[in-house]
Write a protein that holds these residues in place. Structure first.
Motif, PDB file in Angstrom:
ATOM      1  N   UNK A  55      80.181 -72.790 -51.333  1.00 15.52           N
ATOM      2  CA  UNK A  55      79.423 -72.950 -50.091  1.00 15.52           C
ATOM      3  C   UNK A  55      80.200 -72.391 -48.904  1.00 15.52           C
ATOM      4  N   UNK A  56      79.556 -71.551 -48.119  1.00 18.59           N
ATOM      5  CA  UNK A  56      80.206 -70.971 -46.945  1.00 18.59           C
ATOM      6  C   UNK A  56      80.426 -72.003 -45.841  1.00 18.59           C
ATOM      7  N   UNK A  57      79.805 -73.178 -45.965  1.00 17.44           N
ATOM      8  CA  UNK A  57      79.876 -74.184 -44.904  1.00 17.44           C
ATOM      9  C   UNK A  57      80.823 -75.326 -45.246  1.00 17.44           C
ATOM     10  N   UNK A  58      81.665 -75.152 -46.249  1.00 18.69           N
ATOM     11  CA  UNK A  58      82.506 -76.268 -46.685  1.00 18.69           C
ATOM     12  C   UNK A  58      83.496 -76.716 -45.605  1.00 18.69           C
ATOM     13  N   UNK A  59      84.005 -75.766 -44.780  1.00 18.87           N
ATOM     14  CA  UNK A  59      84.938 -76.159 -43.722  1.00 18.87           C
ATOM     15  C   UNK A  59      84.240 -76.999 -42.654  1.00 18.87           C
TER      16      UNK A  59
END
Length: 223
Positions: free
Chosen positions: A188-192
């Motif tokens: 997922x690109x939004x994990x941060x």
């Protein structure tokens, strides 16, 4: 451009509008969908950039005809009764009357995956607009450069409706679903932004603390 979500519906009015892209995001991860819908959050990585580049052509409105097939790109679609709206990457209109939505994905295709929900939503919108049944759609995978036929059956349609209601629940309660903290988070690109592991530990710590500090029954003393 995808129409914005409505945050409230008038009493007795139409359902809150849900975009077709939100169906896919929620089917993949409800928390990811919540971050996008409630916080306007989004983050790119190599996979999402590839997807954007792949979609550049199909997201440019236009059409052409080759033989008995008319191909329409970036076609806005909607279904007022169901509260759905979005844009089809490609729609093929065949001479024999068949209408086939085609969803383009840069990665591999997973049968029964989130892309199927988005595609079924597109088919349901097109049925309402063209007043004809659409029993099949296609997911084009950029990874293997193949077209994968998807059956739009009763189960697929029910999945669209239940997923749309879950999205509306997120919108109306204005609360983020819990982080799954599983293998999906790695891709997922939004994990941060989501911080799934931190939140998972917080929940685990809270559960452990509640177990350690449960109120003890009062002692009974004999006279």
């Amino acid at each position: 451009m995808t129409p914005p979500h409505q945050r409230a519906a008038p009493s007795g009015g139409p359902p809150l509008q849900v975009t077709l892209s939100a169906l896919e995001h929620h089917a993949y991860c409800p928390r990811q969908a919540g971050l996008i819908l409630l916080g306007d959050g989004y983050a790119d990585d190599a996979a999402t950039v590839r997807g954007t580049l792949m979609h550049q052509r199909v997201h440019e409105p236009g059409h052409d005809t080759r033989g008995a097939i008319r191909t329409v790109r970036a076609l806005p679609v909607w279904h007022d009764e169901l509260g759905l709206a979005g844009v089809c990457d490609v729609v093929e209109i065949h001479h024999d009357g068949r209408i086939i939505p085609i969803e383009h994905k840069s990665g591999t295709y997973t049968p029964g995956g989130p892309a199927d929900v988005q595609l079924a939503g597109q088919a349901m919108c097109l049925e309402a607009m063209f007043a004809r049944p659409i029993p099949q759609g296609v997911v084009y995978s950029g990874s293997d450069r193949r077209r994968h036929t998807v059956t739009i059956d009763a189960a697929a349609r029910e999945r669209v409706l239940t997923t749309a209601e879950s999205v509306r629940q997120t919108l109306t309660t204005m609360s983020l679903p819990a982080a799954p903290a599983d293998q999906r988070c790695r891709r997922c690109s939004m994990r941060d932004m989501c911080m799934p592991r931190v939140l998972a530990r917080t929940q685990a710590f809270a559960k452990a603390a509640s177990a350690l500090f449960l109120p003890q029954p009062e002692a009974v003393w004999d006279d």
